[in-house]
Scaffold this motif. Structure first.
Motif, PDB file in Angstrom:
ATOM      1  N   TYR A 325       0.802  -1.228   0.000  1.00 55.08           N
ATOM      2  CA  TYR A 325       0.000   0.000   0.000  1.00 55.08           C
ATOM      3  C   TYR A 325       0.837   1.281   0.000  1.00 55.08           C
ATOM      4  O   TYR A 325       0.527   2.216  -0.752  1.00 55.08           O
ATOM      5  N   LEU A 329      -0.436   2.946  -3.346  1.00 53.42           N
ATOM      6  CA  LEU A 329      -1.395   4.045  -3.180  1.00 53.42           C
ATOM      7  C   LEU A 329      -0.780   5.364  -3.646  1.00 53.42           C
ATOM      8  O   LEU A 329      -1.471   6.221  -4.205  1.00 53.42           O
ATOM      9  N   ALA A 330       0.513   5.514  -3.397  1.00 51.47           N
ATOM     10  CA  ALA A 330       1.183   6.748  -3.814  1.00 51.47           C
ATOM     11  C   ALA A 330       1.248   6.845  -5.336  1.00 51.47           C
ATOM     12  O   ALA A 330       1.048   7.913  -5.914  1.00 51.47           O
ATOM     13  N   PRO A 333      -3.204   7.130  -7.220  1.00 53.96           N
ATOM     14  CA  PRO A 333      -4.208   7.705  -6.304  1.00 53.96           C
ATOM     15  C   PRO A 333      -5.654   7.502  -6.746  1.00 53.96           C
ATOM     16  O   PRO A 333      -6.558   7.627  -5.930  1.00 53.96           O
ATOM     17  N   SER A 334      -5.872   7.184  -8.030  1.00 59.10           N
ATOM     18  CA  SER A 334      -7.251   6.980  -8.488  1.00 59.10           C
ATOM     19  C   SER A 334      -7.683   5.523  -8.433  1.00 59.10           C
ATOM     20  O   SER A 334      -8.855   5.217  -8.672  1.00 59.10           O
ATOM     21  N   ALA A 335      -6.751   4.630  -8.167  1.00 63.06           N
ATOM     22  CA  ALA A 335      -7.102   3.205  -8.133  1.00 63.06           C
ATOM     23  C   ALA A 335      -7.777   2.873  -6.812  1.00 63.06           C
ATOM     24  O   ALA A 335      -7.414   3.407  -5.767  1.00 63.06           O
ATOM     25  N   LYS A 336      -8.780   1.996  -6.878  1.00 63.59           N
ATOM     26  CA  LYS A 336      -9.440   1.538  -5.660  1.00 63.59           C
ATOM     27  C   LYS A 336      -8.946   0.126  -5.346  1.00 63.59           C
ATOM     28  O   LYS A 336      -9.130  -0.800  -6.132  1.00 63.59           O
ATOM     29  N   PHE A 337      -8.319   0.015  -4.192  1.00 60.64           N
ATOM     30  CA  PHE A 337      -7.671  -1.228  -3.779  1.00 60.64           C
ATOM     31  C   PHE A 337      -8.601  -2.023  -2.868  1.00 60.64           C
ATOM     32  O   PHE A 337      -9.144  -1.484  -1.900  1.00 60.64           O
ATOM     33  N   HIS A 338      -8.740  -3.289  -3.193  1.00 59.46           N
ATOM     34  CA  HIS A 338      -9.544  -4.191  -2.362  1.00 59.46           C
ATOM     35  C   HIS A 338      -8.689  -5.397  -1.996  1.00 59.46           C
ATOM     36  O   HIS A 338      -8.111  -6.027  -2.883  1.00 59.46           O
ATOM     37  N   THR A 339      -8.597  -5.692  -0.723  1.00 57.12           N
ATOM     38  CA  THR A 339      -8.010  -6.968  -0.329  1.00 57.12           C
ATOM     39  C   THR A 339      -8.976  -7.645   0.632  1.00 57.12           C
ATOM     40  O   THR A 339      -9.779  -6.979   1.289  1.00 57.12           O
ATOM     41  N   ILE A 356     -11.978   3.552 -12.543  1.00 63.54           N
ATOM     42  CA  ILE A 356     -13.035   4.014 -13.439  1.00 63.54           C
ATOM     43  C   ILE A 356     -12.624   5.347 -14.046  1.00 63.54           C
ATOM     44  O   ILE A 356     -11.799   6.072 -13.486  1.00 63.54           O
TER      45      ILE A 356
END
Lengths: 377, 377
Positions: A325, A329-330, A333-339, A356
């Motif tokens: 992360y 994440l850095a 910044p527009s990606a949505k991370f799911h774990t 999106i």
């Protein structure tokens, strides 16, 4: 008042149902296989879903039973239904998800487009099917297969010697299907309420790697309006014809001439619909809860012109993706991370990433890029 | 690895942090005041947050402590910080949220635009302030006020006789503020990491009824780019100047000539930011978790041109809003319904509804319409 949903199975699909349940104030309870499951936060019972007494106890605490997976034995569900428990999707629909031979027979009755298929009991029958279908067949165990397991490409009966010898383990039959010469794979998601209301999301393209979904592109690139309509009509016919409630995923092959052939069905939220968490006004998980509670369905309109989902499949026993992360994440910044709160294991579905936006190239590049940072560990 | 966040307070803000924590696979634990709280699903401890021993026990189970509210006594937080616990926002920032006199003094040092104000210890001081400010003042208790409580409009010291007699209950001082002749109220949300990274959402307009937020319009209608920039700069100056981490909400008045005057601060996710769950790439709840964990912040870009949030405030002891779902969901398929799992009570914040889209009139009408169905019960 409360609307109480019980989910059998504590995997990531149950986990992702918890989020909209919390948002809407629906009461969700999970019957998990073990402690520390993906959906442990909502687990109220840990036990064996093949034991009717245990499932009955769970059913008493909720208004409706639904599923994270399709493996609860039919006799368990039928017994509960006979006692007045609302099971959604009902056993009469799930029997088609649990047995691919029953599924093929019913889809044939409905006149839906499919690969040629046959029930196989002997080597001779298999050889005959192969001969009639260009020298190759896709052989499947009718029950228990998923993510490429229980599927084999065979060119002669001897390729399937092991399965034929043990055919009684599969109820005495195997399913042979024509090997479709497809240009890509697609999936059409639809939700259906017990009272009949339907809602479908846009047709998506799924990219498989080693039999497991690796990417989903939404909407399916270059699909014509006629194709989008045709895919939705197919899925709605399946949902109505099989009496499915909740979310149904219809996986299809597309051939060079634009035809669709139904490959697999899933009667639950599906990997091909994870994009909808961010990409749609109503996610497949929220919609599934609405549908099984027989509440009005939400809009399936897209929030952005394009969505791309990339699965995070385990690379080894160490990389849990969460450790990435700070870097990932850095960079995205527009990606949505799911774990999914699972321990690391090679090949395991550990999480996914969705992006999106309006530019399909950027969306795809960002989703793949973010996944790539995670995969590097 | 795991990133473990501990939230003190089991209200709806903690509940709404649970959703992105589940999505991202962050480990969230809640220290709740009582059983059956809004955030009960993640509650790992129930106790008294004014007792350092209880909060210390909780702190041992997480990497960082954050908050659903601003009421944890400073001495508790300072003691934990001295023991090496990461408290975000830290006590040195929270002291400004807990005492409006300290806040006004610090914002004055920072040169930020505010109503004229004074510390009031006596009736004479109050009368003098009223005389200097057009015959009226907004009198506030420096500690403990929220949602219109602890605020009074006074035209003479005798209007505040009760507070002046009991002034020692408020630490010996009251805060008098100029009554700003505003045309509307605005809020600017910003998130800040301990390491300094900042991210702001668009300026929003808040509509208050009886001192409680009833609607939020995003972005603030007809705000110029200069105003958007100015509002963001104000909030960033506050966040940096007060050392805030996590989400900060700066509530402001706008006057007819387009000036802003800071009204209140909240150092946590805020009602004015609930729209961001659907309206922004990164919601205030996800961003708060990222920020307090010192993880990189997510994009605060808007997903749609317009978002409107309408609060669901309790109308009586019976209408829990959830009962309205069959009607409300059918009538407004694009509305996103949130309820907080609270029992019904007049005036209570029970839930909210958000609608996003490209047409501001439709978005507003749908959000209000959906709320109206819920309010009818």
């Amino acid at each position: 008042m409360t609307f109480r949903v019980g989910v059998i199975g504590g995997g990531q699909l149950a986990r992702m149902m918890v989020e909209p349940a919390l948002a809407m104030g629906l009461d969700i309870k999970v019957f998990a296989e073990n402690e520390g499951s993906s959906a442990a936060i909502a687990a109220t019972q840990v036990g064996d879903y093949t034991k009717i007494s245990e499932v009955r106890e769970f059913a008493k605490t909720v208004d409706v039973i639904t599923f994270d997976h399709e493996h609860v034995p039919l006799n368990v569900l039928e017994a509960l239904e006979a006692e007045g428990v609302s099971v959604q999707p009902p056993s009469k629909a799930l029997k088609f998800a649990q047995n691919k031979l029953h599924m093929r027979a019913r889809l044939t009755e409905l006149g839906l487009p499919m690969p040629a298929w046959a029930e196989i009991k002997t080597a001779d029958e298999l050889n005959a099917f192969i001969a009639e279908n260009g020298g190759v067949a896709i052989l499947k165990t009718p029950i228990g297969g998923y993510d490429g397991k229980g599927v084999a490409v065979v060119r002669q009966a001897s390729d399937a010697a092991q399965w034929l010898v043990n055919i009684s383990d599969f109820g005495g039959s195997l399913l042979a299907e024509q090997k479709v010469d497809f240009v890509r794979e697609l999936a059409q998601l639809v939700a259906r309420r017990p009272s009949g209301e339907l809602a479908h999301w846009p047709l998506v393209q799924t990219v498989q790697r080693d039999g497991v979904c690796s990417e989903v592109l939404v909407p399916a690139p270059n699909a014509s309006q006629e194709q989008l309509n045709r895919a939705a009509a197919i899925a709605e016919t399946v949902a109505n014809g099989l009496g499915v409630t909740g979310v149904l995923a219809v996986e299809m092959f597309e051939t060079a001439d634009g035809q669709f052939f139904i490959n697999e069905l899933a009667m639950r939220p599906h990997n091909s619909g994870h994009f909808s968490i961010e990409g749609s006004v109503t996610s497949q998980f929220e919609q599934h809860l609405r549908a099984v509670l027989d509440l009005p369905l939400g809009s399936t309109d897209s929030v952005a012109a394009h969505s791309v989902m990339v699965n995070l499949l385990g690379v080894d026993d160490l990389n849990d993706f969460v450790s990435s992360y700070p870097k990932a994440l850095a960079a995205y910044p527009s990606a949505k991370f799911h774990t999914y709160g699972k321990s690391a294991r090679k090949g395991r579905k550990m999480g996914h990433i969705t992006v999106i936006g309006n530019n399909p190239e950027t969306v795809l590049a960002d989703a793949k890029g973010a996944a790539s940072v995670c995969l590097q560990g």
